[in-house]
Design a protein around this motif. Structure first.
Motif, PDB file in Angstrom:
ATOM      1  N   ASN A  22       0.814  -1.223   0.000  1.00 15.96           N
ATOM      2  CA  ASN A  22       0.000   0.000   0.000  1.00 15.96           C
ATOM      3  C   ASN A  22       0.850   1.276   0.000  1.00 15.96           C
ATOM      4  OD1 ASN A  22      -2.420   1.414   0.058  1.00 15.96           O
ATOM      5  ND2 ASN A  22      -2.439   1.515   2.300  1.00 15.96           N
ATOM      6  N   HIS A  24       2.056   4.778  -0.951  1.00 22.27           N
ATOM      7  CA  HIS A  24       1.568   6.044  -1.501  1.00 22.27           C
ATOM      8  C   HIS A  24       2.723   7.029  -1.533  1.00 22.27           C
ATOM      9  CE1 HIS A  24      -2.897   5.478  -1.235  1.00 22.27           C
ATOM     10  NE2 HIS A  24      -2.486   4.481  -0.474  1.00 22.27           N
ATOM     11  N   LYS A  25       2.772   7.809  -2.602  1.00 21.51           N
ATOM     12  CA  LYS A  25       3.775   8.876  -2.670  1.00 21.51           C
ATOM     13  C   LYS A  25       3.262   9.993  -3.556  1.00 21.51           C
ATOM     14  CE  LYS A  25       7.610  11.105  -2.507  1.00 21.51           C
ATOM     15  NZ  LYS A  25       8.070  11.729  -1.241  1.00 21.51           N
ATOM     16  N   THR A  31       0.127  12.780  -7.649  1.00 21.57           N
ATOM     17  CA  THR A  31       0.183  11.460  -7.012  1.00 21.57           C
ATOM     18  C   THR A  31       1.005  10.538  -7.902  1.00 21.57           C
ATOM     19  OG1 THR A  31      -1.995  11.820  -6.080  1.00 21.57           O
ATOM     20  CG2 THR A  31      -1.206   9.546  -6.120  1.00 21.57           C
ATOM     21  N   ASN A  34      -0.172   5.342  -5.825  1.00 23.08           N
ATOM     22  CA  ASN A  34      -1.478   5.439  -5.173  1.00 23.08           C
ATOM     23  C   ASN A  34      -1.887   4.091  -4.560  1.00 23.08           C
ATOM     24  OD1 ASN A  34      -3.864   6.586  -4.408  1.00 23.08           O
ATOM     25  ND2 ASN A  34      -4.855   6.342  -6.411  1.00 23.08           N
ATOM     26  N   GLY A  35      -1.075   3.617  -3.620  1.00 22.30           N
ATOM     27  CA  GLY A  35      -1.412   2.351  -2.949  1.00 22.30           C
ATOM     28  C   GLY A  35      -0.880   1.140  -3.687  1.00 22.30           C
ATOM     29  N   LYS A  68      10.884   9.091   0.693  1.00 22.20           N
ATOM     30  CA  LYS A  68      10.085   8.490   1.774  1.00 22.20           C
ATOM     31  C   LYS A  68       8.640   8.415   1.306  1.00 22.20           C
ATOM     32  CE  LYS A  68       9.276   7.440   6.191  1.00 22.20           C
ATOM     33  NZ  LYS A  68       9.039   6.022   6.075  1.00 22.20           N
ATOM     34  N   GLN A  69       8.026   7.261   1.501  1.00 25.50           N
ATOM     35  CA  GLN A  69       6.625   7.113   1.113  1.00 25.50           C
ATOM     36  C   GLN A  69       5.734   7.890   2.072  1.00 25.50           C
ATOM     37  OE1 GLN A  69       8.491   4.794   2.587  1.00 25.50           O
ATOM     38  NE2 GLN A  69       7.296   3.251   3.659  1.00 25.50           N
ATOM     39  N   GLY A  70       4.594   8.384   1.543  1.00 27.77           N
ATOM     40  CA  GLY A  70       3.647   9.079   2.399  1.00 27.77           C
ATOM     41  C   GLY A  70       2.921   8.091   3.299  1.00 27.77           C
ATOM     42  N   GLU A  71       2.712   6.915   2.781  1.00 26.76           N
ATOM     43  CA  GLU A  71       1.961   5.875   3.492  1.00 26.76           C
ATOM     44  C   GLU A  71       2.477   4.536   2.985  1.00 26.76           C
ATOM     45  OE1 GLU A  71      -2.590   4.607   3.543  1.00 26.76           O
ATOM     46  OE2 GLU A  71      -2.360   6.769   3.280  1.00 26.76           O
ATOM     47  N   GLY A  72       2.276   3.487   3.770  1.00 30.25           N
ATOM     48  CA  GLY A  72       2.647   2.153   3.308  1.00 30.25           C
ATOM     49  C   GLY A  72       3.868   1.603   4.015  1.00 30.25           C
ATOM     50  N   LYS A  73       4.027   0.272   3.895  1.00 35.58           N
ATOM     51  CA  LYS A  73       5.113  -0.393   4.607  1.00 35.58           C
ATOM     52  C   LYS A  73       6.016  -1.174   3.667  1.00 35.58           C
ATOM     53  CE  LYS A  73       2.865  -0.601   9.011  1.00 35.58           C
ATOM     54  NZ  LYS A  73       2.319  -1.366  10.096  1.00 35.58           N
TER      55      LYS A  73
END
Ligand code: ATP
Ligand code: MG
Length: 265
Positions: A22, A24-25, A31, A34-35, A68-73
Protein backbone atom coordinates in the motif's frame (compact mmCIF):
# COMPACT_ATOMS: atom_id res chain seq x y z
CA UNK A 1 -8.52 -2.58 -10.47
CA UNK A 2 -6.37 -5.64 -10.97
CA UNK A 3 -6.13 -8.56 -13.29
CA UNK A 4 -4.46 -11.81 -12.28
CA UNK A 5 -3.28 -10.21 -9.06
CA UNK A 6 -0.60 -12.46 -7.62
CA UNK A 7 1.03 -10.53 -4.91
CA UNK A 8 3.19 -13.49 -3.99
CA UNK A 9 6.33 -14.37 -5.94
CA UNK A 10 6.25 -16.74 -8.89
CA UNK A 11 5.71 -20.45 -8.12
CA UNK A 12 8.88 -22.16 -7.04
CA UNK A 13 10.24 -18.94 -5.66
CA UNK A 14 10.45 -19.02 -1.90
CA UNK A 15 9.89 -16.33 0.71
CA UNK A 16 9.62 -12.72 -0.43
CA UNK A 17 12.85 -10.81 -0.34
CA UNK A 18 11.02 -7.52 -0.58
CA UNK A 19 7.41 -6.77 0.11
CA UNK A 20 5.96 -3.30 -0.36
CA UNK A 21 2.42 -2.82 0.84
CA UNK A 22 0.00 0.00 0.00
CA UNK A 23 2.70 2.47 -0.97
CA UNK A 24 1.57 6.04 -1.50
CA UNK A 25 3.78 8.88 -2.67
CA UNK A 26 2.86 12.36 -3.81
CA UNK A 27 4.94 15.24 -5.07
CA UNK A 28 2.97 18.33 -4.18
CA UNK A 29 -0.31 17.81 -5.98
CA UNK A 30 0.98 14.98 -8.17
CA UNK A 31 0.18 11.46 -7.01
CA UNK A 32 3.04 9.28 -8.21
CA UNK A 33 2.04 6.13 -6.30
CA UNK A 34 -1.48 5.44 -5.17
CA UNK A 35 -1.41 2.35 -2.95
CA UNK A 36 1.00 0.08 -4.79
CA UNK A 37 1.69 -3.48 -3.61
CA UNK A 38 4.86 -5.04 -4.91
CA UNK A 39 6.76 -8.21 -4.09
CA UNK A 40 10.07 -9.64 -5.21
CA UNK A 41 10.87 -13.21 -4.24
CA UNK A 42 14.22 -14.77 -3.46
CA UNK A 43 16.06 -15.43 -6.70
CA UNK A 44 13.24 -14.00 -8.77
CA UNK A 45 13.48 -11.72 -11.81
CA UNK A 46 10.54 -9.32 -11.94
CA UNK A 47 9.77 -7.07 -14.88
CA UNK A 48 8.30 -3.74 -13.76
CA UNK A 49 6.58 -2.24 -16.75
CA UNK A 50 4.28 0.62 -17.64
CA UNK A 51 4.13 3.85 -19.56
CA UNK A 52 5.97 7.11 -18.90
CA UNK A 53 4.97 8.55 -15.57
CA UNK A 54 3.46 5.26 -14.33
CA UNK A 55 5.46 5.49 -11.10
CA UNK A 56 8.13 2.85 -11.76
CA UNK A 57 11.13 4.98 -10.82
CA UNK A 58 9.29 6.45 -7.85
CA UNK A 59 8.56 2.96 -6.53
CA UNK A 60 12.27 2.17 -6.80
CA UNK A 61 13.21 5.41 -5.07
CA UNK A 62 10.96 4.48 -2.16
CA UNK A 63 12.40 0.98 -2.08
CA UNK A 64 15.97 2.25 -2.06
CA UNK A 65 15.41 4.95 0.56
CA UNK A 66 15.89 7.86 -1.85
CA UNK A 67 12.31 9.01 -1.23
CA UNK A 68 10.09 8.49 1.77
CA UNK A 69 6.62 7.11 1.11
CA UNK A 70 3.65 9.08 2.40
CA UNK A 71 1.96 5.88 3.49
CA UNK A 72 2.65 2.15 3.31
CA UNK A 73 5.11 -0.39 4.61
CA UNK A 74 8.24 -2.05 3.28
CA UNK A 75 9.47 -5.44 4.47
CA UNK A 76 12.88 -6.94 3.80
CA UNK A 77 13.02 -10.70 4.36
CA UNK A 78 9.83 -10.48 6.35
CA UNK A 79 10.99 -7.71 8.68
CA UNK A 80 9.56 -4.24 8.48
CA UNK A 81 12.06 -1.55 7.62
CA UNK A 82 11.48 1.26 10.07
CA UNK A 83 13.78 4.09 9.09
CA UNK A 84 14.77 3.64 5.50
CA UNK A 85 17.79 5.41 4.01
CA UNK A 86 19.95 4.98 0.93
CA UNK A 87 22.71 3.74 3.17
CA UNK A 88 20.73 1.04 4.90
CA UNK A 89 19.23 -0.08 1.61
CA UNK A 90 22.76 -0.59 0.31
CA UNK A 91 23.82 -2.33 3.50
CA UNK A 92 20.88 -4.68 3.21
CA UNK A 93 22.06 -5.67 -0.23
CA UNK A 94 20.04 -3.58 -2.67
CA UNK A 95 21.91 -2.09 -5.61
CA UNK A 96 20.49 0.03 -8.40
CA UNK A 97 22.05 0.27 -11.84
CA UNK A 98 20.92 3.15 -14.03
CA UNK A 99 21.59 3.19 -17.72
CA UNK A 100 22.95 6.70 -17.89
CA UNK A 101 24.55 6.94 -14.50
CA UNK A 102 25.90 3.44 -14.12
CA UNK A 103 29.53 4.53 -13.84
CA UNK A 104 31.74 7.56 -13.25
CA UNK A 105 32.73 8.37 -16.81
CA UNK A 106 36.00 10.06 -15.98
CA UNK A 107 37.35 7.24 -13.86
CA UNK A 108 38.94 4.03 -15.03
CA UNK A 109 37.51 0.55 -14.70
CA UNK A 110 39.08 -0.52 -11.43
CA UNK A 111 38.21 2.72 -9.66
CA UNK A 112 34.65 2.35 -10.82
CA UNK A 113 34.47 -1.19 -9.56
CA UNK A 114 35.53 -0.26 -6.05
CA UNK A 115 34.14 3.26 -5.86
CA UNK A 116 32.99 4.09 -2.34
CA UNK A 117 34.16 0.68 -1.08
CA UNK A 118 37.87 0.84 -1.78
CA UNK A 119 40.25 -1.78 -0.43
CA UNK A 120 42.49 0.14 1.95
CA UNK A 121 45.43 -0.42 4.29
CA UNK A 122 43.95 -0.36 7.78
CA UNK A 123 43.91 2.98 9.46
CA UNK A 124 46.02 4.85 6.94
CA UNK A 125 43.15 4.70 4.48
CA UNK A 126 45.59 4.32 1.56
CA UNK A 127 44.04 2.45 -1.31
CA UNK A 128 45.50 -0.95 -2.17
CA UNK A 129 46.01 -0.10 -5.81
CA UNK A 130 47.74 -3.25 -7.01
CA UNK A 131 45.35 -5.58 -5.21
CA UNK A 132 42.39 -3.66 -6.51
CA UNK A 133 43.64 -3.94 -10.07
CA UNK A 134 44.27 -7.66 -9.71
CA UNK A 135 40.80 -8.19 -8.33
CA UNK A 136 39.41 -6.05 -11.13
CA UNK A 137 41.05 -8.29 -13.74
CA UNK A 138 39.54 -11.33 -12.04
CA UNK A 139 36.14 -9.73 -12.04
CA UNK A 140 36.34 -8.68 -15.65
CA UNK A 141 37.37 -12.10 -16.86
CA UNK A 142 35.51 -14.47 -14.57
CA UNK A 143 32.40 -12.61 -13.67
CA UNK A 144 31.75 -10.47 -16.69
CA UNK A 145 33.37 -12.73 -19.21
CA UNK A 146 35.22 -9.85 -20.86
CA UNK A 147 37.72 -11.39 -23.14
CA UNK A 148 38.51 -8.37 -25.25
CA UNK A 149 42.31 -8.32 -25.15
CA UNK A 150 42.66 -4.55 -24.81
CA UNK A 151 40.51 -4.43 -21.72
CA UNK A 152 42.62 -3.54 -18.71
CA UNK A 153 41.62 -2.19 -15.30
CA UNK A 154 43.38 1.09 -16.13
CA UNK A 155 41.19 1.77 -19.11
CA UNK A 156 38.87 4.75 -18.78
CA UNK A 157 35.23 3.75 -18.90
CA UNK A 158 34.35 6.54 -21.28
CA UNK A 159 35.41 4.46 -24.27
CA UNK A 160 33.41 1.39 -23.28
CA UNK A 161 30.17 0.45 -24.96
CA UNK A 162 26.88 0.90 -23.15
CA UNK A 163 26.56 -2.85 -22.61
CA UNK A 164 30.07 -3.13 -21.19
CA UNK A 165 29.36 -0.32 -18.77
CA UNK A 166 26.23 -2.05 -17.63
CA UNK A 167 28.22 -5.24 -17.19
CA UNK A 168 30.71 -3.50 -14.93
CA UNK A 169 27.94 -1.92 -12.87
CA UNK A 170 26.18 -5.28 -12.47
CA UNK A 171 29.46 -7.05 -11.64
CA UNK A 172 30.13 -4.43 -8.99
CA UNK A 173 26.73 -5.05 -7.46
CA UNK A 174 27.31 -8.82 -7.40
CA UNK A 175 30.84 -8.51 -6.10
CA UNK A 176 29.60 -6.53 -3.14
CA UNK A 177 27.00 -9.18 -2.50
CA UNK A 178 23.87 -7.41 -3.61
CA UNK A 179 20.89 -9.67 -3.14
CA UNK A 180 18.59 -7.49 -5.15
CA UNK A 181 19.76 -5.71 -8.27
CA UNK A 182 17.50 -3.06 -9.72
CA UNK A 183 17.95 -2.09 -13.34
CA UNK A 184 16.09 1.07 -14.29
CA UNK A 185 15.83 1.29 -18.08
CA UNK A 186 19.12 -0.55 -18.61
CA UNK A 187 18.67 -1.08 -22.32
CA UNK A 188 17.73 2.47 -23.34
CA UNK A 189 19.72 3.58 -26.36
CA UNK A 190 21.59 0.30 -26.63
CA UNK A 191 22.11 -1.63 -29.84
CA UNK A 192 20.70 -5.12 -30.17
CA UNK A 193 23.96 -6.87 -29.35
CA UNK A 194 24.60 -4.56 -26.40
CA UNK A 195 21.09 -5.17 -25.16
CA UNK A 196 21.69 -8.89 -25.38
CA UNK A 197 24.74 -8.49 -23.19
CA UNK A 198 22.68 -6.77 -20.53
CA UNK A 199 20.00 -9.46 -20.73
CA UNK A 200 22.71 -12.09 -20.31
CA UNK A 201 24.01 -10.32 -17.22
CA UNK A 202 20.54 -10.51 -15.75
CA UNK A 203 20.32 -14.23 -16.51
CA UNK A 204 23.71 -14.66 -14.94
CA UNK A 205 22.60 -12.78 -11.81
CA UNK A 206 19.69 -15.22 -11.59
CA UNK A 207 22.11 -18.15 -11.81
CA UNK A 208 24.07 -16.61 -8.94
CA UNK A 209 20.95 -16.80 -6.79
CA UNK A 210 20.18 -13.08 -6.93
CA UNK A 211 16.92 -11.27 -7.49
CA UNK A 212 16.34 -8.53 -10.04
CA UNK A 213 13.83 -5.83 -10.78
CA UNK A 214 14.04 -4.98 -14.45
CA UNK A 215 12.34 -1.74 -15.45
CA UNK A 216 11.86 -1.01 -19.09
CA UNK A 217 9.61 0.34 -21.79
CA UNK A 218 10.67 -2.48 -24.01
CA UNK A 219 8.52 -5.43 -23.23
CA UNK A 220 10.50 -7.44 -25.77
CA UNK A 221 13.66 -7.07 -23.70
CA UNK A 222 12.16 -7.89 -20.37
CA UNK A 223 10.03 -10.77 -21.61
CA UNK A 224 13.07 -12.94 -22.29
CA UNK A 225 14.48 -12.64 -18.77
CA UNK A 226 11.66 -12.00 -16.29
CA UNK A 227 9.53 -14.65 -14.61
CA UNK A 228 6.79 -12.30 -13.57
CA UNK A 229 5.57 -8.95 -14.83
CA UNK A 230 4.01 -6.19 -12.78
CA UNK A 231 2.21 -3.49 -14.73
CA UNK A 232 1.95 -0.02 -13.25
CA UNK A 233 -0.28 2.68 -14.63
CA UNK A 234 -0.66 6.17 -13.21
CA UNK A 235 0.45 5.13 -9.76
CA UNK A 236 -1.55 1.91 -9.56
CA UNK A 237 -0.72 -1.75 -10.01
CA UNK A 238 -3.10 -2.68 -12.81
CA UNK A 239 -1.89 -6.16 -13.61
CA UNK A 240 0.46 -8.89 -12.63
CA UNK A 241 1.31 -11.85 -14.82
CA UNK A 242 3.41 -14.94 -14.58
CA UNK A 243 5.40 -15.50 -17.72
CA UNK A 244 4.16 -19.05 -17.92
CA UNK A 245 0.59 -17.73 -18.20
CA UNK A 246 1.05 -15.11 -20.89
CA UNK A 247 2.67 -14.95 -24.30
CA UNK A 248 4.73 -12.00 -25.46
CA UNK A 249 1.94 -10.96 -27.82
CA UNK A 250 -0.59 -11.34 -25.05
CA UNK A 251 1.41 -9.08 -22.79
CA UNK A 252 1.86 -6.46 -25.50
CA UNK A 253 -1.89 -6.51 -26.07
CA UNK A 254 -2.56 -6.03 -22.34
CA UNK A 255 -0.18 -3.08 -22.21
CA UNK A 256 -1.78 -1.43 -25.21
CA UNK A 257 -5.16 -1.81 -23.57
CA UNK A 258 -3.91 -0.34 -20.30
CA UNK A 259 -2.37 2.64 -22.11
CA UNK A 260 -5.75 3.36 -23.68
CA UNK A 261 -8.11 2.60 -20.84
CA UNK A 262 -6.06 2.80 -17.63
CA UNK A 263 -7.35 -0.64 -16.58
CA UNK A 264 -7.04 -4.13 -17.95
CA UNK A 265 -9.67 -5.75 -20.09
N1 ATP B 1 10.68 14.79 -8.07
C1 ATP B 1 9.46 14.88 -8.59
N2 ATP B 1 8.73 16.01 -8.45
C2 ATP B 1 7.48 16.10 -8.96
N3 ATP B 1 6.86 15.11 -9.62
C3 ATP B 1 7.54 13.96 -9.79
C4 ATP B 1 8.87 13.79 -9.29
N4 ATP B 1 9.29 12.53 -9.61
C5 ATP B 1 8.26 11.96 -10.28
N5 ATP B 1 7.22 12.81 -10.39
C6 ATP B 1 5.94 12.51 -11.03
O1 ATP B 1 5.47 11.28 -10.55
C7 ATP B 1 4.92 10.50 -11.60
C8 ATP B 1 5.64 9.16 -11.69
O2 ATP B 1 6.97 9.40 -12.15
P1 ATP B 1 8.06 8.24 -12.32
O3 ATP B 1 9.34 8.92 -12.65
O4 ATP B 1 8.01 7.37 -11.14
O5 ATP B 1 7.49 7.46 -13.59
P2 ATP B 1 8.16 6.29 -14.43
O6 ATP B 1 7.16 5.19 -14.49
O7 ATP B 1 9.51 5.98 -13.92
O8 ATP B 1 8.24 6.97 -15.87
P3 ATP B 1 9.37 6.81 -17.03
O9 ATP B 1 9.02 5.55 -17.72
O10 ATP B 1 9.13 8.01 -17.88
O11 ATP B 1 10.71 6.80 -16.39
C9 ATP B 1 5.00 11.35 -12.85
O12 ATP B 1 3.79 12.00 -13.02
C10 ATP B 1 6.10 12.33 -12.52
O13 ATP B 1 5.92 13.53 -13.22
MG1 MG C 1 11.45 6.09 -14.74
Amino acid sequence: MRDNAVISPAPGVTQPLVKMVNIHKSYGGVTALNGVDFVVGNNEIVGLIGDNGAGKSTLIKVLTGVEKQGEGKIYWKGKEIEKHTVENSRNMGIETVFQDRALAEKQNIWRNLFMGREMTYGRTGFIKVEESKKEAINLLKKMIGFTQSGLTPNLGVMGLSGGEKQGIAIARALYFDAELIILDEPTNNLSISETNKVLNFVKWAKEQGKSCIFITHSIYHVYSVAERFVVLDRGNTVGEFLKKDISLDGLVEKLEYVAKHGVLA
